[in-house]
Design an enzyme around this catalytic site. Sequence first.
Site, short mmCIF file in Angstrom:
data_model
loop_
_atom_site.label_atom_id
_atom_site.label_comp_id
_atom_site.label_asym_id
_atom_site.label_seq_id
_atom_site.Cartn_x
_atom_site.Cartn_y
_atom_site.Cartn_z
N ASP A 115 -4.09 -6.76 -9.23
CA ASP A 115 -3.43 -5.73 -8.33
C ASP A 115 -3.32 -4.19 -9.10
O ASP A 115 -2.88 -3.22 -8.54
CB ASP A 115 -1.90 -6.21 -7.88
N ASP A 148 9.33 -15.22 -2.49
CA ASP A 148 9.20 -16.42 -2.45
C ASP A 148 10.16 -17.28 -1.63
O ASP A 148 9.79 -18.24 -0.95
CB ASP A 148 9.31 -17.05 -4.03
#
Length: 1084
Positions: free
Chosen positions: A397, A784
């Site tokens: 990224d 998450d």
Amino acid sequence: MNTGGRLIAGSHNRNEFVLINADESARIRSVQELSGQTCQICGDEIELTVSSELFVACNECAFPVCRPCYEYERREGNQACPQCKTRYKRIKGSPRVDGDDEEEEDIDDLEYEFDHGMDPEHAAEAALSSRLNTGRGGLDSAPPGSQIPLLTYCDEDADMYSDRHALIVPPSTGYGNRVYPAPFTDSSAPPQARSMVPQKDIAEYGYGSVAWKDRMEVWKRRQGEKLQVIKHEGGNNGRGSNDDDELDDPDMPMMDEGRQPLSRKLPIRSSRINPYRMLILCRLAILGLFFHYRILHPVNDAYGLWLTSVICEIWFAVSWILDQFPKWYPIERETYLDRLSLRYEKEGKPSGLAPVDVFVSTVDPLKEPPLITANTVLSILAVDYPVDKVACYVSDDGAAMLTFEALSDTAEFARKWVPFCKKFNIEPRAPEWYFSQKMDYLKNKVHPAFVRERRAMKRDYEEFKVKINALVATAQKVPEEGWTMQDGTPWPGNNVRDHPGMIQVFLGHSGVRDTDGNELPRLVYVSREKRPGFDHHKKAGAMNSLIRVSAVLSNAPYLLNVDCDHYINNSKAIRESMCFMMDPQSGKKVCYVQFPQRFDGIDRHDRYSNRNVVFFDINMKGLDGIQGPIYVGTGCVFRRQALYGFDAPKKKKPPGKTCNCWPKWCCLCCGLRKKSKTKAKDKKTNTKETSKQIHALENVDEGVIVPVSNVEKRSEATQLKLEKKFGQSPVFVASAVLQNGGVPRNASPACLLREAIQVISCGYEDKTEWGKEIGWIYGSVTEDILTGFKMHCHGWRSVYCMPKRAAFKGSAPINLSDRLHQVLRWALGSVEIFLSRHCPIWYGYGGGLKWLERFSYINSVVYPWTSLPLIVYCSLPAVCLLTGKFIVPEISNYAGILFMLMFISIAVTGILEMQWGGVGIDDWWRNEQFWVIGGASSHLFALFQGLLKVLAGVNTNFTVTSKAADDGAFSELYIFKWTTLLIPPTTLLIINIIGVIVGVSDAISNGYDSWGPLFGRLFFALWVIVHLYPFLKGMLGKQDKMPTIIVVWSILLASILTLLWVRVNPFVAKGGPVLEICGLNCGN
């Protein structure tokens, strides 16, 4: 393909083709084919029914089985046809058995021997109406055996079979691309509806069950009796004399073992868990009596002090309930890797294990060293799993050329490392940790070439490290014009915030092989497109890009997510997860398998509770007994269809009791109504099933041919709906409805790469459900928790797998500042979820989330708010010592017993948790200490930052926690950077120490009588100081001294609070001294 005069149709439940007797003549011929045949189980001749027709046990394949064997198979066996694995339906005249008309989930595992993908109801519906067109015109007139060449992306291939189809997207320039059936020859796809070993007689397998030995002996005895009758009558057809030998075949136990469940639950022993549950109930009762006493006995001369303490204690009690009850049903699990191999890996045949795509995410190579990422990638490439079933995707990224070059060198070194690992079966398969472990590497290694090859491999790895470290040193000095490739082309990622998408396939189907000439797993570098003005959603957005890229390139039905610093420590980790995912009995409702996090490089005392053993060994086991553990961000194997937002398979209600079980008067009253409801339900089901015919060429209803124009219209509408949900890539939409994954083998790599670049473009997710209902969910830095929560709300369950050898290991923060920063990020994510629409307090009702599981999610988003009462409560001891007051009145005998019972129940609860969880007292105590440290620092700041971010729009940017092995260069930097996190707990320490000094001094000056009331206040203050002791040790660090700025600010703040308290003193009565008449006449 010779159809034998029968119609080709599709079964949406099993995703397979079947042959249907479309006309009467064909049906008569198929019956005549069975005439004179014998039962393939016992050898008896198949009898006729009362209507003078040959008995047919299975309507799908007509496999010859006599009625006694059919009834025995339904009553004692696995209730499925030995050939096509279809569950036997009840035939008129046969007795009912358990499981008739029940859901597929409860059927024996033989039915779905090779069906390891999920079959969500509306996924099949989507595959019906949008992905596959049923075909028209010339197809109807084609001869049965003709091959029909269809387009595959950019070219045509006529050598593929027309009876196996994949979802293929032909090139089209118009809007709303259509999807047509095309041949599919992917060898990785599991075989559908066929026998495991066709060349063997079915009698060699026997009857499989959990208690194999007992039932096998009964079966052999009954078969022997039947064979004696056949021999006596001379009707053995040449088979009877060999059956005993076949029954004694040594392969029979192995084959039956392969049919057993792949895993099982291991409940905690009742001698451990029952006392624990009883104590929880007793503690609840004691807690009620405690608050009854506290509320009814206020402290009149310090009412504010008493009220504050009671409010804090009530909050702690609620927090304890939210944390305690999800641990009511703890379980452990056991896997059977040998059964997994027996079931899906037949000798001489392609592996039937499901493909797995592995995701590795990294951002900044200067804080996440490339050497650590390289070790993680090497451990993935060397995993003990078929190489053609593994694909590793690395998300960069940060678009760093350093990561790209390091990954290229890693791919080259993998050509040597992977065969070395598999040849000598070493563990772990991350070279840095393998060569650094202190062990006798000659133990159990008898291969004469091992020592020589190990030394050579270690030299190669040292050279590899030198190359990677040289790249890191070069990357420290970035040229003004940016980096360039070898051919002079500018590196596309020079501008981190404005660059195109990049994909590079290093290993895999490019022809690169290891030094032994074997194929290597696929290794793909991915850097998604970034442009100014687009919200990229940090890690969650990167993971969603990997989902789409992998769906286009490999489309494995299962995904493994690991952080760049978490290497695979157990090479069989993926196999461990497949024991749950591919289990035919229980695997269909499993959305993910979570492994515990284990860490390297932590000091023996673990003063900051980095291992988090209490959470992973106690809390997660408790959740596994309810609906499954929460997703913790790494070390997790997902089902791709669950990430796509599909609901879990619905569990049907079991059928009501028959008339044999109910009284006759009940049957008379309820029979008619039940019958009408059953008919209506069957009619509705049939209508629904008709709308789901995936491969049907035409709908057949009582001999009337219905045109498919209505199906086409529904297909177009569903196609638009899917594109609105998944995005405008027809290739990705086509792959999304493939339940078992796979991509067309003959698809052009250039076409696939162009499509992959499209799905990682920065605007692809606009006006879609990505991040809302699909993939990793946006809205929090702890994506998450949200992602796992959404799956559980869809009715899925998760599984917690704890193999004996830790599956994954990673690096943990090594100093206090890094640890507090990590906890700050987690707490901030929880605050964001609490203030969002996805808060588990009010979201997800009416779905599949269980109540105790909801308690756990509520606790995971509420815990940062505990920092407010915790800091206040930790300040009360100092206030009590400075003012001479206390939070409770003078203690009576009843109150003393109550307080003693309260402390005993807390201690014994912890001891019993440590006992059934296998946690040591050191780990439990460190967890308690860091609960106070984190609550007084990181949680407090996360609470205020979350409120500012959500309510005021003030964004807080975080840097990635350093993963370096050496903290010398970063320790001082982080201490000074995160100074504010250290001030609140330091202040608590100082004011409590001052309070102890003042209290003891006051007792010395006031005499013996003042020591009694002082003990309670001193115990209260020392309780706080002991919990903050690791924090004090952490601030001293290697220099054995605290940073000056921390000392100055903390002492200044403590002094101000102390002087302000002495001046205001709000908890003491404002009136003057109470004057009473003493009763003595002093005037005289």
